[in-house]
Design an enzyme around this catalytic site. Structure first.
Site, PDB file in Angstrom:
ATOM      1  N   CYS A  71      51.711  75.431  34.216  1.00 45.36           N
ATOM      2  CA  CYS A  71      51.705  74.752  35.493  1.00 45.36           C
ATOM      3  C   CYS A  71      52.094  75.645  36.654  1.00 45.36           C
ATOM      4  CB  CYS A  71      52.692  73.615  35.403  1.00 45.36           C
ATOM      5  SG  CYS A  71      54.240  74.146  34.668  1.00 45.36           S
TER       6      CYS A  71
HETATM    7  C1  LIG Z   1      54.634  74.040  30.063  1.00 40.25           C
HETATM    8  S1  LIG Z   1      54.737  75.207  28.743  1.00 40.25           S
HETATM    9  C2  LIG Z   1      54.665  74.151  27.341  1.00 40.25           C
HETATM   10  C3  LIG Z   1      55.988  73.681  26.824  1.00 40.25           C
HETATM   11  C4  LIG Z   1      55.979  73.020  25.491  1.00 40.25           C
HETATM   12  N1  LIG Z   1      55.057  71.921  25.403  1.00 40.25           N
HETATM   13  C5  LIG Z   1      57.371  72.538  25.119  1.00 40.25           C
HETATM   14  O1  LIG Z   1      57.623  71.333  25.211  1.00 40.25           O
HETATM   15  O2  LIG Z   1      58.209  73.368  24.747  1.00 40.25           O
HETATM   16  C6  LIG Z   1      53.136  75.956  28.728  1.00 40.25           C
HETATM   17  C7  LIG Z   1      52.936  76.960  27.611  1.00 40.25           C
HETATM   18  O3  LIG Z   1      51.580  77.421  27.601  1.00 40.25           O
HETATM   19  C8  LIG Z   1      51.579  78.737  27.080  1.00 40.25           C
HETATM   20  N2  LIG Z   1      50.295  79.407  27.395  1.00 40.25           N
HETATM   21  C9  LIG Z   1      49.884  79.931  28.565  1.00 40.25           C
HETATM   22  N3  LIG Z   1      48.648  80.436  28.473  1.00 40.25           N
HETATM   23  C10 LIG Z   1      48.255  80.241  27.192  1.00 40.25           C
HETATM   24  C11 LIG Z   1      47.070  80.565  26.478  1.00 40.25           C
HETATM   25  N4  LIG Z   1      46.034  81.164  27.071  1.00 40.25           N
HETATM   26  N5  LIG Z   1      47.013  80.227  25.174  1.00 40.25           N
HETATM   27  C12 LIG Z   1      48.047  79.607  24.565  1.00 40.25           C
HETATM   28  N6  LIG Z   1      49.208  79.270  25.192  1.00 40.25           N
HETATM   29  C13 LIG Z   1      49.305  79.583  26.493  1.00 40.25           C
HETATM   30  C14 LIG Z   1      52.797  79.368  27.751  1.00 40.25           C
HETATM   31  O4  LIG Z   1      53.241  80.513  27.046  1.00 40.25           O
HETATM   32  C15 LIG Z   1      53.805  78.201  27.733  1.00 40.25           C
HETATM   33  O5  LIG Z   1      54.664  78.272  26.631  1.00 40.25           O
END
Ligand SMILES: C[S@@+](CC[C@H](N)C(=O)[O-])C[C@H]1O[C@@H](n2cnc3c(N)ncnc32)[C@H](O)[C@@H]1O
Length: 316
Positions: A71
């Site tokens: 985000c």
């Molecule tokens: C808002 S956080 C999610 C938090 C998680 N749902 C939790 O409750 O702990 C968004 C996540 O998306 C991951 N992310 C970003 N780009 C990504 C990609 N291309 N593929 C996989 N994960 C990705 C980030 O590393 C981050 O951990």
């Protein structure tokens, strides 16, 4: 037990809530090695894929799909640029939704997504999810505040929930359990009492630069915490610190010289609603900044649990 696939899983705040709500998380995915390390230390049975979601060719079938795509583009703290690639990771979620065709899905994202600059992206997500797969989904979105669900933190997030149309079931967002006229809000004091006052090595000791002091970063023991963020330098102050007073529009100063500190990453985890026994393993990827990051990124487990528990019983 209904099954779930989790994308953008991080260290598993959303998934800790799912497990409490009775789901079996079959597969999880994230790009951050330390997020995986923390997740597996706490949920060793999930098949956690480390790497870019766009590289995953096929997803296992499951009854629920969850995903909290990043985000930065929408949040107040991050760079606000509606056209950055990171804002389009929801298309990866859509790809999984089409492929798996789960009975339901849940997405969490920051409240900034409702602002006019990003409204087209939110509308596009809802429109695309509504027509995804063979049947399409009945989609609802709502702004929820974690503190209304027993989390000791003010954290407003958008939850988007879809139920597959052929199931003819309706989703109703959970009603707040805490706050005025309901149970008392859970405070910082309720949550952190008994933890060490100065957990050396577990909190960020960087100086409080001008940007940090451009707003009030402190709440009292008897209040809920300010939003826990993922950048350790911006972490709110522990109430053991002196109060701040405003001296100019965007300038605050400590009222006394007493020692001040930010919340530690462990305290931040408790204020996110993670349980006392949640583990943060030492690993090659476990810097202090990374510990803070995975905690600040997380969805508060009690909030996600409430949203998941409110799903209609379509699993049978
Ligand atoms: C808002 S956080 C999610 C938090 C998680 N749902 C939790 O409750 O702990 C968004 C996540 O998306 C991951 N992310 C970003 N780009 C990504 C990609 N291309 N593929 C996989 N994960 C990705 C980030 O590393 C981050 O951990």
């Amino acid at each position: 037990m209904p099954t779930a696939v989790s994308l953008f899983t991080g260290c598993g705040g959303s998934d800790a809530g799912l497990v409490k709500a009775g789901f079996d998380v079959l597969m999880a995915n994230d790009v951050l090695p330390y997020a995986r390390d923390v997740y597996l230390a706490n949920h060793p049975d999930t098949d956690y894929h480390l790497g870019d979601v766009s590289k995953i060719k096929s997803f296992p079938s499951a009854e629920l799909l969850v995903g909290c795509y990043p985000c930065q583009g929408f949040s107040q703290g991050g760079a606000r640029d509606a056209d950055r690639n990171i804002n389009f990771l929801y298309l990866e979620f859509l790809r999984a939704l089409r492929q798996i065709g789960p009975k339901a899905f849940i997405v969490e994202n920051v409240s900034g997504m409702r602002r006019s600059t990003y409204k087209h992206l939110l509308d596009d997500q809802i429109a695309k999810f509504s027509t995804a797969g063979k049947y399409g989904y009945s989609v609802k979105a709502e702004l929820l505040n974690a503190q209304d669900f027993g989390v000791p933190q003010e954290r407003k997030r958008i939850l988007i929930v879809g139920i597959r149309n052929d199931l003819r079931a309706e989703y109703h967002f959970p009603t707040p359990t805490h706050g005025e006229g309901r149970k008392r809000l859970v405070t910082i004091e309720d949550t952190l009492t008994g933890m060490p006052d100065w957990p050396m090595g577990e909190f960020c000791e960087d100086p409080f630069h001008w940007y940090y002091l451009s707003r009030n970063r402190r709440r009292d023991w008897n209040e809920t915490a300010k939003t826990i963020v993922s950048h350790m330098r911006h972490m709110p102050l522990h109430p053991i610190s002196p109060s701040l007073r405003r001296i100019h529009t965007d300038k605050w100063e400590f009222e006394s010289d007493g020692p001040a500190r930010r919340f530690s990453y462990r305290e931040a985890a408790r204020l996110q609603g993670f349980g006392k026994r949640f583990k943060f393993p030492d690993s090659e990827a476990s810097s202090l900044a990374m510990r803070y990051r995975v905690v600040g990124n997380a969805v508060p487990p009690p909030l996600f649990r409430a949203v998941a528990q409110a799903l209609p019983d379509v699993w049978g």
